[in-house]
Design a protein around this motif. Structure first.
Motif, PDB file in Angstrom:
ATOM      1  N   GLY A 215       0.797  -1.222   0.000  1.00  0.00           N
ATOM      2  CA  GLY A 215       0.000   0.000   0.000  1.00  0.00           C
ATOM      3  C   GLY A 215       0.825   1.265   0.000  1.00  0.00           C
ATOM      4  N   LEU A 216       2.050   1.191  -0.524  1.00  0.00           N
ATOM      5  CA  LEU A 216       2.987   2.318  -0.498  1.00  0.00           C
ATOM      6  C   LEU A 216       3.426   2.682  -1.908  1.00  0.00           C
ATOM      7  CD1 LEU A 216       5.149   0.908   2.414  1.00  0.00           C
ATOM      8  CD2 LEU A 216       3.601   2.868   2.588  1.00  0.00           C
ATOM      9  N   PRO A 217       3.951   3.904  -2.103  1.00  0.00           N
ATOM     10  CA  PRO A 217       4.487   4.270  -3.421  1.00  0.00           C
ATOM     11  C   PRO A 217       5.611   3.325  -3.841  1.00  0.00           C
ATOM     12  CG  PRO A 217       4.235   6.221  -2.039  1.00  0.00           C
ATOM     13  CD  PRO A 217       3.993   5.037  -1.158  1.00  0.00           C
ATOM     14  N   ALA A 218       5.697   3.031  -5.120  1.00  0.00           N
ATOM     15  CA  ALA A 218       6.681   2.075  -5.616  1.00  0.00           C
ATOM     16  C   ALA A 218       8.118   2.475  -5.275  1.00  0.00           C
ATOM     17  CB  ALA A 218       6.529   1.921  -7.130  1.00  0.00           C
ATOM     18  N   ILE A 219       8.402   3.771  -5.249  1.00  0.00           N
ATOM     19  CA  ILE A 219       9.757   4.239  -5.004  1.00  0.00           C
ATOM     20  C   ILE A 219      10.267   3.803  -3.635  1.00  0.00           C
ATOM     21  CG2 ILE A 219       8.962   6.456  -4.088  1.00  0.00           C
ATOM     22  CD1 ILE A 219      12.145   5.815  -6.156  1.00  0.00           C
ATOM     23  N   THR A 220       9.373   3.656  -2.654  1.00  0.00           N
ATOM     24  CA  THR A 220       9.821   3.277  -1.308  1.00  0.00           C
ATOM     25  C   THR A 220      10.432   1.872  -1.303  1.00  0.00           C
ATOM     26  OG1 THR A 220       7.617   2.450  -0.733  1.00  0.00           O
ATOM     27  CG2 THR A 220       8.102   4.746  -0.204  1.00  0.00           C
ATOM     28  N   GLY A 221      10.033   1.044  -2.249  1.00  0.00           N
ATOM     29  CA  GLY A 221      10.637  -0.282  -2.341  1.00  0.00           C
ATOM     30  C   GLY A 221      12.109  -0.221  -2.695  1.00  0.00           C
ATOM     31  N   LEU A 222      12.482   0.774  -3.507  1.00  0.00           N
ATOM     32  CA  LEU A 222      13.891   0.931  -3.880  1.00  0.00           C
ATOM     33  C   LEU A 222      14.694   1.525  -2.723  1.00  0.00           C
ATOM     34  CD1 LEU A 222      13.530   2.209  -7.554  1.00  0.00           C
ATOM     35  CD2 LEU A 222      13.628  -0.134  -6.684  1.00  0.00           C
ATOM     36  N   TYR A 223      14.103   2.516  -2.044  1.00  0.00           N
ATOM     37  CA  TYR A 223      14.776   3.057  -0.855  1.00  0.00           C
ATOM     38  C   TYR A 223      15.046   1.945   0.156  1.00  0.00           C
ATOM     39  CZ  TYR A 223      13.027   7.619  -2.547  1.00  0.00           C
ATOM     40  OH  TYR A 223      12.730   8.747  -3.299  1.00  0.00           O
ATOM     41  N   THR A 224      14.034   1.147   0.404  1.00  0.00           N
ATOM     42  CA  THR A 224      14.130   0.073   1.387  1.00  0.00           C
ATOM     43  C   THR A 224      15.207  -0.930   0.998  1.00  0.00           C
ATOM     44  OG1 THR A 224      11.786   0.301   1.922  1.00  0.00           O
ATOM     45  CG2 THR A 224      12.845  -1.762   2.545  1.00  0.00           C
ATOM     46  N   SER A 225      15.238  -1.301  -0.273  1.00  0.00           N
ATOM     47  CA  SER A 225      16.217  -2.286  -0.737  1.00  0.00           C
ATOM     48  C   SER A 225      17.644  -1.820  -0.491  1.00  0.00           C
ATOM     49  CB  SER A 225      16.013  -2.572  -2.235  1.00  0.00           C
ATOM     50  OG  SER A 225      14.736  -3.135  -2.472  1.00  0.00           O
ATOM     51  N   VAL A 226      17.913  -0.572  -0.794  1.00  0.00           N
ATOM     52  CA  VAL A 226      19.275  -0.044  -0.637  1.00  0.00           C
ATOM     53  C   VAL A 226      19.718  -0.095   0.818  1.00  0.00           C
ATOM     54  CG1 VAL A 226      20.704   2.022  -0.812  1.00  0.00           C
ATOM     55  CG2 VAL A 226      19.140   1.430  -2.669  1.00  0.00           C
ATOM     56  N   LEU A 227      18.889   0.448   1.719  1.00  0.00           N
ATOM     57  CA  LEU A 227      19.308   0.567   3.115  1.00  0.00           C
ATOM     58  C   LEU A 227      19.430  -0.780   3.800  1.00  0.00           C
ATOM     59  CD1 LEU A 227      20.027   3.213   4.477  1.00  0.00           C
ATOM     60  CD2 LEU A 227      18.547   3.572   2.510  1.00  0.00           C
ATOM     61  N   CYS A 228      18.504  -1.679   3.528  1.00  0.00           N
ATOM     62  CA  CYS A 228      18.575  -2.973   4.236  1.00  0.00           C
ATOM     63  C   CYS A 228      19.764  -3.801   3.751  1.00  0.00           C
ATOM     64  CB  CYS A 228      17.267  -3.732   4.088  1.00  0.00           C
ATOM     65  SG  CYS A 228      16.950  -4.451   2.467  1.00  0.00           S
ATOM     66  N   LEU A 229      20.098  -3.705   2.480  1.00  0.00           N
ATOM     67  CA  LEU A 229      21.261  -4.429   1.969  1.00  0.00           C
ATOM     68  C   LEU A 229      22.557  -3.920   2.596  1.00  0.00           C
ATOM     69  CD1 LEU A 229      20.338  -4.667  -1.820  1.00  0.00           C
ATOM     70  CD2 LEU A 229      20.489  -6.577  -0.210  1.00  0.00           C
TER      71      LEU A 229
ATOM     72  N   ASN B  63      16.117  -3.296   9.358  1.00  0.00           N
ATOM     73  CA  ASN B  63      14.832  -2.627   9.502  1.00  0.00           C
ATOM     74  C   ASN B  63      14.992  -1.215  10.063  1.00  0.00           C
ATOM     75  OD1 ASN B  63      12.214  -4.315   8.958  1.00  0.00           O
ATOM     76  ND2 ASN B  63      13.697  -5.775   9.772  1.00  0.00           N
ATOM     77  N   LEU B  64      15.895  -1.052  11.017  1.00  0.00           N
ATOM     78  CA  LEU B  64      16.134   0.296  11.570  1.00  0.00           C
ATOM     79  C   LEU B  64      16.644   1.240  10.489  1.00  0.00           C
ATOM     80  CD1 LEU B  64      17.816  -0.664  14.977  1.00  0.00           C
ATOM     81  CD2 LEU B  64      15.543   0.339  14.668  1.00  0.00           C
ATOM     82  N   ALA B  65      17.582   0.764   9.686  1.00  0.00           N
ATOM     83  CA  ALA B  65      18.121   1.595   8.611  1.00  0.00           C
ATOM     84  C   ALA B  65      17.045   1.956   7.601  1.00  0.00           C
ATOM     85  CB  ALA B  65      19.277   0.873   7.925  1.00  0.00           C
ATOM     86  N   ALA B  66      16.223   0.987   7.212  1.00  0.00           N
ATOM     87  CA  ALA B  66      15.150   1.269   6.259  1.00  0.00           C
ATOM     88  C   ALA B  66      14.153   2.260   6.830  1.00  0.00           C
ATOM     89  CB  ALA B  66      14.445  -0.043   5.876  1.00  0.00           C
ATOM     90  N   GLY B  67      13.821   2.112   8.112  1.00  0.00           N
ATOM     91  CA  GLY B  67      12.837   3.000   8.726  1.00  0.00           C
ATOM     92  C   GLY B  67      13.289   4.437   8.830  1.00  0.00           C
TER      93      GLY B  67
END
Length: 562
Positions: A46-60, A299-303
């Protein structure tokens, strides 16, 4: 410097130059999966698609520093997407502010990260066992069906309003019946899904998702499908989001915390399971508490950068492994590639059709489902099949978050059920094997007149003390009446105070009936507990024998009634 808590430092210090080409190549291959899946799973949440890319970068990046596995890949996950949506969408409500949804999801990620980190420090990795295999199976199958039904309208080019599987299914059927289907959207979505599934089945090393996504973009632009009603992702924001501490209302924290607890449990269970699978292949040892540190910091980094909760991914890890990954540098390369895309080419994906993202999610849901596992449970153990079915129905009919509560509750109740009503049987001496064995397995086993040998396969605790007492009473009142009831106590690994009191009362009760209650093969720690309970004062030591054979010998000497 102690690097136990930061495995990435140790890996960097021992990194071998010969790994570099493989890690870089695996990282580039992985990026082709991370981008479309990250965007698709963000929209699933239920979120904008761009947040998936932000999340991927930080969690990796975070896991590369704090994660213990050399090749485990983290990121947005299809199993967490519906759980995130179930938490944030009721707060945001339909048509709400996307920024509000992002803030809620980021706070959710921070809560999951904090819970996971605290659990790691407290060494609470055992909570992953709260989901038994049958309930996990039922839960993921229910989740797969929920995801599939939820994405069908998007695949057909329209949307529906409805909460829950049944409402969404009914809305989809009405939409199709009312002619809301966009033919071009359906064609490109179904076409992309077929490409993904066919290549996954017949050419698994070919990046099917990448081919489907690139093909969908080309077809959309070439044939001008946006003018035929096909929705596209649109231009992505350029650059990377700033460090952001999400703000939410105090009244929203309760629902967020409850959702974070469920997500933490599912993420932890998935992480331990996936880590164990790939550790076995590479000869590594699973470090459960450090895995929790890794997933917690991810998760902390992504948040803190407009991301949402993440977990491990078996499919992405498998891609990295097959591409030759040797270390977490693979994930770092993937994160760097996504960052370059955001900074220098954010418009590259603007013509990606929404039905194609639906196809990516549906393909993930199909890989998540395990119908064969359900059939296997039906053949192997019907009671566990019923547990799996109940967990499946809990997710399908009640929703994702109530479903996880149902799954945990069923797992715990199953443990209690086995403690309340454990297996119990009588023993006899078969002709064909030495010793005393279950008469249900050996119905022709010899039984000694006047001596009943009873085995109770569980610790004796408050929950099953009455079951034990009633079973022994039944044996004592049988005809002909036994002189001794010998408890083969080797499986009894504990006796609590409630059960000890029951044994004292039962011994006295049987003495009044002329039946002697005796025990054989009680473990030393259990005997020590009985000593602390002062049971030897009421049940004399002669009732306790080291082996069944010694008890039988004692019975033959003085126990046979005249």
């Amino acid at each position: 410097m102690n690097t136990d808590w930061v495995p990435g430092v140790r890996v960097a210090a021992t990194y071998e130059r010969k790994w570099l080409p493989r890690d870089v190549l695996a990282g580039i291959v992985l990026t082709t999966l991370l981008v479309p899946q990250g965007m698709a799973y963000a929209e699933l949440a239920g979120l904008p698609a761009i947040t998936g890319l932000y999340t991927s970068v930080l969690c990796l990046l975070a896991y590369a520093v704090f994660g213990p596995s050399r090749i485990l890949v983290l990121g947005p996950d299809s199993s967490l997407g519906p759980m995130i949506a179930a938490v944030i969408l009721p707060i945001v409500v339909s048509g709400g502010d996307p920024a509000k949804a992002v803030a809620l999801a980021s706070m959710l990620a921070l809560m999951v990260g904090a819970m996971m980190t605290v659990a790691a420090v407290a060494k609470l990795g055992f909570v992953a066992d709260l989901l038994s295999r049958p309930t996990q199976l039922g839960y993921v199958n229910g989740l797969a069906l929920t995801i599939l039904i939820g994405q069908l309208p998007k695949l057909f080019g329209f949307s529906v309003d409805g909460e829950g599987l049944l409402a969404e299914a009914a809305g989809f059927v009405r939409g199709v019946a009312d002619g809301k289907t966009v033919p071009a959207a359906l064609a490109i979505g179904v076409g992309g899904l077929i490409v993904i599934l066919v290549l996954r089945r017949w050419l698994p090393k070919v990046p099917g998702i990448l081919i489907a996504v690139v093909g969908a973009i080309v077809v959309t632009v070439w044939f001008g499908l946006t003018e035929r009603g096909v929705d596209v992702v649109g231009p992505l924001p350029q650059g990377f989001p700033p460090f952001t501490i999400p703000t939410v209302e105090w009244s929203e924290l309760g629902l967020l915390a409850a959702g974070a607890l469920g997500i933490t449990l599912v993420s932890l269970t998935d992480t331990i399971s996936t880590a164990s699978t790939f550790a076995g292949r590479t000869g590594q040892e699973v470090r459960g508490n450090q895995e929790m540190i890794g997933i917690g910091t991810a998760n902390l980094a992504a948040g803190l950068f407009q991301g949402f909760p993440v977990s491990t991914s078996g499919s992405r890890t498998a891609v990295a492994e097959s591409a030759g990954a040797r270390s977490q540098l693979t994930g770092v390369v993937g994160a760097a590639a996504i960052t370059l895309l955001l900074v220098f080419a954010p418009g590259l994906l603007k013509n990606l059709p929404q039905p194609m993202l639906a196809a990516v999610v549906i393909a993930a849901s199909l890989s998540l489902a395990d119908a064969a596992g359900m059939r296997r449970l039906w053949r192997q153990r019907r009671t566990e099949f019923v547990l799996a079915l109940a967990a499946f129905l809990g997710v399908a009919l009640l929703g994702v978050l109530p479903g996880i509560a149902v799954a945990v509750g069923l797992s715990v109740l199953n443990v209690f059920r086995r403690a309340w009503w454990p297996y119990r049987t009588e023993l006899g001496r078969p002709d064909e094997v030495a010793g005393y064995h279950d008469v249900r397995v050996y119905p022709d086993a010899e039984r000694i007149p006047g001596l009943v040998m009873f085995r109770f396969d569980a610790p004796l605790i408050f929950a099953n003390a009455r079951t034990f007492r009633d079973e022994v009473r039944h044996l004592a009142r049988a005809e002909p009446k036994p002189a001794w009831i010998l408890v083969a106590a080797e499986p009894i690994t504990d006796v609590d105070t409630t059960a000890a009191d029951m044994l004292e009362d039962l011994g006295a009760e049987l003495d009044d009936l002329g039946v002697r209650l005796v025990f054989a093969e009680l473990k030393s720690p259990v005997l020590e507990k009985l000593g602390r309970y002062k049971m030897h004062e009421s049940l004399d030591p002669a009732r306790f024998h080291p082996t069944i054979e010694s008890a039988v010998a004692a019975y033959r000497t003085r126990g046979i009634p005249a």
